[in-house]
Each structure stands twice: as structure tokens, then as C-alpha cells.
Design a protein around this motif. Structure first.
Motif, short mmCIF file in Angstrom:
data_model
loop_
_atom_site.label_atom_id
_atom_site.label_comp_id
_atom_site.label_asym_id
_atom_site.label_seq_id
_atom_site.Cartn_x
_atom_site.Cartn_y
_atom_site.Cartn_z
N LEU A 42 11.30 -0.92 4.87
CA LEU A 42 10.65 -1.71 3.83
C LEU A 42 9.29 -2.21 4.30
CD1 LEU A 42 13.68 -3.61 2.29
CD2 LEU A 42 12.47 -1.61 1.39
N TYR A 45 7.15 0.77 3.87
CA TYR A 45 6.83 0.86 2.44
C TYR A 45 5.64 -0.02 2.09
CZ TYR A 45 7.01 -0.37 -2.47
OH TYR A 45 6.66 -0.62 -3.78
N PRO A 59 9.66 -1.74 -4.65
CA PRO A 59 10.44 -1.91 -3.42
C PRO A 59 11.94 -1.60 -3.62
CG PRO A 59 8.89 -3.72 -3.62
CD PRO A 59 8.81 -2.92 -4.91
#
Length: 133
Positions: A42, A45, A59
Motif C-alpha cells: 500500500l 501504491y 487504494p
């Protein structure tokens, strides 16, 4: 053009630095980091989303499609199916990002940099510094 060095600080979309940098109107963004995936996908990301907003979806979409299956495939209690799915999703993610995520290590610079030299120099405190201590 916005170039963000130490881009791993962009790991949180709600952080002030991330909001300010993402709000800058620019046609090109470059993110540089030496530690892209130390903690979680994440965070990775967030850096990709800085460079190419919405390329990997929200997300939550990214977590469902990539982060969760990859993490589950790497877990100690992963089944063979989990491992296979995690590897497949990691491969798909790698291919999807290949056009603009470039991984390099220090060996790329070795030939063009002089050898590292360190020197320790002791300097006496000035009057003001001494008084502040």
C-alpha cells in the motif's frame, strides 16, 4: 515537472506532504526512492499513485486486486493456491508498471562515481555556541 526524492514519505495519501505534492499542477512527476517496498504494497501504491494518479484504481481496489493476494501468498500458512495466486498477481502488477517504474541499484552508478572517502574534522565551538551549551 515535479521530482520527489525520498518518495517513500508519500506512503500515506492523507499526509500533508503527499497532499501538497499531489495538488501541484504538473504534466510530469518523478518519484525517487531507495526503499520502495520495505513495509507494505500500500505504501508502494501511494508512490505509484503520485506519479500516475488512479492508474491502479482506489487504494481499496488495489488492496483487493494485488496487495492482499500477494501478502496472503507470502504468509507462513499460505496454501499452494494462495502462493500461486500471489505470484500471478505480483507478475501482473510488475508487467503493468513496467512502462514507468524503473528499478536500479547502486551498481548502475559505480563506474561513474569516485570512490567514497570520509573525513572527520573537529571544530572548536564559537563563543555563541559555547554560551548556548
Amino acid at each position: 515537472l515535479v521530482v520527489c526524492d525520498e518518495a517513500h514519505v508519500l506512503k500515506n495519501a492523507n499526509a500533508g506532504a503527499t497532499k501538497v505534492l499531489k495538488a501541484m499542477a504538473t504534466r510530469r512527476r518523478i518519484a525517487l526512492t531507495g526503499t520502495p517496498m520495505q513495509n507494505s504494497l500500500l505504501e508502494y501504491y501511494a508512490m505509484v499513485d503520485f506519479v500516475r494518479p488512479d492508474f491502479l484504481g482506489t487504494p481499496a481496489e488495489f488492496a483487493n486486486q494485488y496487495a492482499n493476494p500477494i501478502a496472503q501468498g507470502r504468509a507462513r500458512d499460505a496454501t499452494k493456491g494462495d502462493v500461486r495466486l500471489g505470484r500471478r498477481r505480483a507478475h501482473v502488477l510488475h508487467k503493468k508498471l513496467a512502462g514507468f517504474v524503473h528499478r536500479r541499484d547502486a551498481s548502475l552508478l559505480q563506474a561513474s562515481l569516485p570512490p567514497k572517502r570520509e573525513a572527520v574534522i573537529h571544530v572548536r565551538l564559537g563563543d555563541l555556541q559555547r554560551r548556548m551549551y
